[in-house]
Design a protein around this motif. Structure first.
Motif, PDB file in Angstrom:
ATOM      1  N   ILE A 299     -62.868 -12.649  17.015  1.00  0.00           N
ATOM      2  CA  ILE A 299     -62.044 -11.729  17.555  1.00  0.00           C
ATOM      3  C   ILE A 299     -61.734 -10.867  16.309  1.00  0.00           C
ATOM      4  CG2 ILE A 299     -60.180 -10.796  18.891  1.00  0.00           C
ATOM      5  CD1 ILE A 299     -60.358 -13.873  20.511  1.00  0.00           C
ATOM      6  N   ARG A 300     -62.107  -9.594  16.556  1.00  0.00           N
ATOM      7  CA  ARG A 300     -61.454  -8.399  15.756  1.00  0.00           C
ATOM      8  C   ARG A 300     -60.082  -8.502  16.286  1.00  0.00           C
ATOM      9  NH1 ARG A 300     -62.825  -5.462  10.724  1.00  0.00           N
ATOM     10  NH2 ARG A 300     -61.041  -4.109  10.752  1.00  0.00           N
ATOM     11  N   LEU A 301     -58.889  -8.643  15.297  1.00  0.00           N
ATOM     12  CA  LEU A 301     -57.491  -8.443  15.964  1.00  0.00           C
ATOM     13  C   LEU A 301     -57.169  -7.049  16.228  1.00  0.00           C
ATOM     14  CD1 LEU A 301     -55.810 -11.162  14.022  1.00  0.00           C
ATOM     15  CD2 LEU A 301     -56.424 -11.338  16.082  1.00  0.00           C
ATOM     16  N   PHE A 302     -57.604  -6.379  15.286  1.00  0.00           N
ATOM     17  CA  PHE A 302     -57.483  -4.666  15.484  1.00  0.00           C
ATOM     18  C   PHE A 302     -58.457  -4.032  14.581  1.00  0.00           C
ATOM     19  CE2 PHE A 302     -54.737  -6.422  12.036  1.00  0.00           C
ATOM     20  CZ  PHE A 302     -54.785  -5.580  10.937  1.00  0.00           C
ATOM     21  N   GLU A 303     -58.509  -2.574  14.995  1.00  0.00           N
ATOM     22  CA  GLU A 303     -59.280  -1.985  13.932  1.00  0.00           C
ATOM     23  C   GLU A 303     -58.167  -0.952  13.257  1.00  0.00           C
ATOM     24  OE1 GLU A 303     -62.491  -1.630  13.583  1.00  0.00           O
ATOM     25  OE2 GLU A 303     -63.340  -3.178  15.062  1.00  0.00           O
ATOM     26  N   ILE A 304     -58.462  -1.011  11.994  1.00  0.00           N
ATOM     27  CA  ILE A 304     -57.594  -0.099  11.113  1.00  0.00           C
ATOM     28  C   ILE A 304     -58.148   1.345  11.148  1.00  0.00           C
ATOM     29  CG2 ILE A 304     -58.865  -0.626   8.978  1.00  0.00           C
ATOM     30  CD1 ILE A 304     -55.618  -0.713   7.945  1.00  0.00           C
ATOM     31  N   PHE A 305     -59.467   1.748  11.161  1.00  0.00           N
ATOM     32  CA  PHE A 305     -60.080   2.781  11.153  1.00  0.00           C
ATOM     33  C   PHE A 305     -60.451   3.144  12.332  1.00  0.00           C
ATOM     34  CE2 PHE A 305     -61.000   1.094   6.908  1.00  0.00           C
ATOM     35  CZ  PHE A 305     -59.802   1.749   6.317  1.00  0.00           C
ATOM     36  N   ASN A 306     -60.779   4.559  12.799  1.00  0.00           N
ATOM     37  CA  ASN A 306     -61.080   4.863  14.212  1.00  0.00           C
ATOM     38  C   ASN A 306     -62.616   4.963  14.140  1.00  0.00           C
ATOM     39  OD1 ASN A 306     -61.829   7.700  13.291  1.00  0.00           O
ATOM     40  ND2 ASN A 306     -59.812   8.398  13.706  1.00  0.00           N
ATOM     41  N   PRO A 307     -63.367   5.301  15.276  1.00  0.00           N
ATOM     42  CA  PRO A 307     -64.847   5.290  15.100  1.00  0.00           C
ATOM     43  C   PRO A 307     -65.424   6.394  14.347  1.00  0.00           C
ATOM     44  CG  PRO A 307     -64.167   4.848  17.442  1.00  0.00           C
ATOM     45  CD  PRO A 307     -63.108   5.191  16.639  1.00  0.00           C
ATOM     46  N   LYS A 308     -64.936   7.461  14.384  1.00  0.00           N
ATOM     47  CA  LYS A 308     -65.165   8.773  13.365  1.00  0.00           C
ATOM     48  C   LYS A 308     -64.971   8.226  11.778  1.00  0.00           C
ATOM     49  CE  LYS A 308     -66.599  12.886  12.329  1.00  0.00           C
ATOM     50  NZ  LYS A 308     -68.100  13.375  12.614  1.00  0.00           N
ATOM     51  N   GLN A 309     -63.685   7.649  11.499  1.00  0.00           N
ATOM     52  CA  GLN A 309     -63.678   7.427  10.022  1.00  0.00           C
ATOM     53  C   GLN A 309     -64.750   6.297   9.841  1.00  0.00           C
ATOM     54  OE1 GLN A 309     -59.523   6.346  10.715  1.00  0.00           O
ATOM     55  NE2 GLN A 309     -58.818   8.122  10.136  1.00  0.00           N
ATOM     56  N   LYS A 310     -65.057   5.448  10.312  1.00  0.00           N
ATOM     57  CA  LYS A 310     -66.062   4.370  10.155  1.00  0.00           C
ATOM     58  C   LYS A 310     -67.307   4.990   9.859  1.00  0.00           C
ATOM     59  CE  LYS A 310     -65.118   1.133  13.550  1.00  0.00           C
ATOM     60  NZ  LYS A 310     -64.925   0.082  14.185  1.00  0.00           N
ATOM     61  N   GLU A 311     -67.678   5.871  10.941  1.00  0.00           N
ATOM     62  CA  GLU A 311     -68.969   6.658  10.859  1.00  0.00           C
ATOM     63  C   GLU A 311     -69.237   7.400   9.217  1.00  0.00           C
ATOM     64  OE1 GLU A 311     -71.482  10.538  12.658  1.00  0.00           O
ATOM     65  OE2 GLU A 311     -69.751   9.486  13.718  1.00  0.00           O
ATOM     66  N   LEU A 312     -68.145   7.999   9.044  1.00  0.00           N
ATOM     67  CA  LEU A 312     -68.206   8.710   7.742  1.00  0.00           C
ATOM     68  C   LEU A 312     -68.153   7.524   6.600  1.00  0.00           C
ATOM     69  CD1 LEU A 312     -65.852  11.732   8.361  1.00  0.00           C
ATOM     70  CD2 LEU A 312     -68.223  11.476   8.446  1.00  0.00           C
ATOM     71  N   LEU A 313     -67.398   6.566   6.575  1.00  0.00           N
ATOM     72  CA  LEU A 313     -67.327   5.659   5.459  1.00  0.00           C
ATOM     73  C   LEU A 313     -68.770   4.944   5.495  1.00  0.00           C
ATOM     74  CD1 LEU A 313     -64.106   3.682   5.997  1.00  0.00           C
ATOM     75  CD2 LEU A 313     -64.620   5.214   4.303  1.00  0.00           C
ATOM     76  N   GLN A 314     -69.412   4.696   6.588  1.00  0.00           N
ATOM     77  CA  GLN A 314     -70.928   4.176   6.564  1.00  0.00           C
ATOM     78  C   GLN A 314     -72.050   5.207   5.904  1.00  0.00           C
ATOM     79  OE1 GLN A 314     -71.933   0.834   7.676  1.00  0.00           O
ATOM     80  NE2 GLN A 314     -73.389   1.599   6.232  1.00  0.00           N
TER      81      GLN A 314
END
Length: 248
Positions: free
Chosen positions: A2-17
């Protein structure tokens, strides 16, 4: 797992990727979990690490080549924003290990191992600080040791044990007095989250022991700039001006 929490939002993760995908060396490129772990690692180091230094480690060699100045500003700006999110949580005392690994499968543990590899890579940006602290603590007489200091040293061991379990010969010293019906892997998975959180919390104590002027320097590291002029140093860390590097 289980991922306990996401520290970055979907948009931030998309840009990091997207930033990761621009790596010129695909074999050594960071994965997204590894990048997150790396940001955790550099954020908790009780020393100043300028963006130009950790960007060099993160973006690798050969350097990332952006398609335009706009793309560079967007992706590097998002990276700085992600770093500041981690740093702010650390300074607030709310930064925690983001996984529950107790019931994770081997396949799921691969993501955790990537995260941990990034975390260790970030910590090792100042390897000498951790080695010095551990050597000082382990050399203390037993009656002078504080329990939390002992837990910190053991936590570093557990971190290594999780990634390289077959290379360690002193596991019994750390894993003694535990349920004999459980395997070492099961025990390590159970105590890994606690160990990471102890390292994070102890790093906070180490930072608070620093002289005030050094604490202020760490808290005010200039990682919030998103606009880069053509004559500014390139954010990739090459030391060249932007117009002669990624801004070509």
């Amino acid at each position: 797992m289980i991922r306990l929490f996401e520290i970055f939002n979907p948009k931030q993760k998309e840009l990091l990727q997207r930033l990761i995908s621009l790596s010129q060396n695909k074999d050594k490129a960071f994965t997204l979990p590894q990048l997150e772990g790396f940001l955790y690692g550099i954020a908790i180091v009780p020393d100043m690490i300028l963006p130009s230094e950790w960007l060099d480690r993160l973006l690798g060699v050969p350097k990332v080549v952006f398609n335009s100045e706009t793309e560079m500003e967007e992706l590097i700006g998002n990276l700085f924003e992600a770093y500041n999110i981690v740093l702010d949580r650390f300074n607030e005392g709310s930064l925690k290990f983001p996984y529950n690994v107790k019931d994770a499968s081997e396949e799921q543990l691969q993501e955790v191992k990537e995260w941990l590899n990034g975390f260790i890579s970030g910590l090792m940006m100042r390897k000498e600080i951790w080695i010095k602290e551990i050597l000082e603590l382990t050399s203390k007489p037993e009656d002078l040791k504080i329990q939390f200091q002992e837990l910190f040293v053991k936590s570093f061991f557990i971190l290594s044990c999780f990634i390289h379990p077959k290379e360690l010969e002193e596991e019994s010293k750390i894993l003694e007095n535990v349920d004999p019906s459980k395997t070492k892997d099961e025990i390590i998975k159970e105590i890994l989250p606690v160990s990471i959180n102890i390292i994070i919390d102890y790093a906070k104590i180490m930072q608070e022991k620093l002289p005030e002027h050094l604490r202020e320097n760490i808290d005010n590291i200039p990682a919030k700039k998103t606009k880069v002029g053509r004559n500014d140093p390139c954010p990739c860390g090459s030391g060249k001006k932007y117009k002669k590097c990624c801004g070509k």
